[in-house]
Design an enzyme around this catalytic site. Sequence first.
Site, mmCIF file in Angstrom:
data_model
loop_
_atom_site.group_PDB
_atom_site.id
_atom_site.type_symbol
_atom_site.label_atom_id
_atom_site.label_comp_id
_atom_site.label_asym_id
_atom_site.label_seq_id
_atom_site.Cartn_x
_atom_site.Cartn_y
_atom_site.Cartn_z
ATOM 1 N N HIS A 73 -10.887 20.227 -46.825
ATOM 2 C CA HIS A 73 -11.643 21.465 -47.063
ATOM 3 C C HIS A 73 -10.998 22.641 -46.326
ATOM 4 C CE1 HIS A 73 -14.757 19.329 -49.117
ATOM 5 N NE2 HIS A 73 -15.258 18.739 -48.049
ATOM 6 N N HIS A 89 -11.023 14.180 -44.192
ATOM 7 C CA HIS A 89 -11.868 14.792 -45.225
ATOM 8 C C HIS A 89 -12.059 16.286 -44.971
ATOM 9 C CE1 HIS A 89 -15.167 14.708 -48.242
ATOM 10 N NE2 HIS A 89 -15.664 15.679 -47.489
ATOM 11 N N GLU A 90 -12.452 16.616 -43.748
ATOM 12 C CA GLU A 90 -12.727 18.018 -43.432
ATOM 13 C C GLU A 90 -11.445 18.852 -43.412
ATOM 14 O OE1 GLU A 90 -15.619 19.136 -43.570
ATOM 15 O OE2 GLU A 90 -16.635 17.193 -43.606
#
Length: 451
Positions: free
Chosen positions: A26, A22-23
């Site tokens: 980003h 997920h990170e």
Amino acid sequence: MASFLTSFFAFILLISVLVAVHEYGHYIVGRWMGMKVLRFSIGFGRPIWLKKYGEDDTEYCFSAIPLGGYVKFLDSREADINPSDFGRAFDQRPILARIAVLLAGPLFNFIFAILAYWLLMAGGITTIKPAVGSVEPNSYADQAGLVFGDKIIQVGDEKISEWEPALTAILGEIVQNGQVNLVLENYDGFQRTAILNIGDNKTRLTEPGALFQGLGFKPWQPPAIIADLSEDGPAISSGLKVGDRITSIAGQDIFSFEDLRIAVQPLSGERVVIEYFRENQLEVVDIKIGERKLGGEVQGYLGVSWNINNDDGYIKEISYTPLESLISAVNRTWSSTKFTVHMLSRMVIGDVSVKNISGPIKIAQIAGESAERGWRYFISIMAVISISLGVLNLLPIPILDGGQIVYHTIEGIKGSPITEKSQIIGQQIGIIFVLMLMTFAFYNDISGIFS
């Protein structure tokens, strides 16, 4: 049940991987959009390992609390920035670039699920067709005329060939209509319709583990026909042979190998009576159940196994080319995403039980059990939770990605950021909502343990 250590380490692995995915979404999209990354952290709190790397001296670290993670971008609203970094701060990049960065985290969770399903389907899969096992008398299933062996070929308007879409469709029918419309096929190939009328009981049936018990039937499992015997097992020494069909153990009816496994587990070291059919003749044998240690728990052991060829057409082998498995993985991810959104929306209006909200204790338990069953089960659970994580982060709650996307969309429409007061109020509401969600989750976890 999985041991504590297995559950703990499986949970840490699962959360760490999914948070990293997920990170990283980003992080990498932020880099592509020209933003300066100050820190990429797996976990919260004090870093326990940290290394600086790259032209920007980005800090990469593992932190003490492994229940999340974050990417910290340069932001002029938080501190003065070096003139050489002007234009690289998150808030100084175009609005579409910021929205792309916020969308990237959930998007990478969906991509992970696709890749996980693709891996699981590569080269083909073997799956049990959705069919009816034992039926409880006077249940919804019994009243609708379901009998052992009925294949479920359609739920509502959806054609069905595997259990996962069957479960999704059955739950969808219950929530939407309060009844389940089925098309069934018996041993002889004759098709008929059946309707399970649930009525006002639909919310209870959406509770975790309540579906089949509430409907009144078990999924079909391979019958307990012995295909192989372990050399050191008690079954072979008692005279049981390949081809014997076990129908009862310690007075408990046995319809499938799953029934046999559940019945044998708590009987370690006990002497019991087993009834079985051999060449259409009922036989009885007195046998002492063996024992073995699995995941730190002593369980009963009989020493028999089944064969995929004893399925009477209920087990389906599907072959995929790499492209077909990718398409199937995309479809499964999309289907699971739609189902998750549908269940969440129904939970808000009370049609789906809030007991489905799970916290870290339940997730750890599931992770541990799936890890003990094998890597394929563990990867499958990771895919499901990754989808849930992606959907959850897209909710329009201010402290989540979805809420931040709403903020930046409003800024794009009105031509200026929303006021600081409005942002603070939104964050307070978001924090309250997340705390309530966490309270529900921990309450459900603890209630599940004591129940």
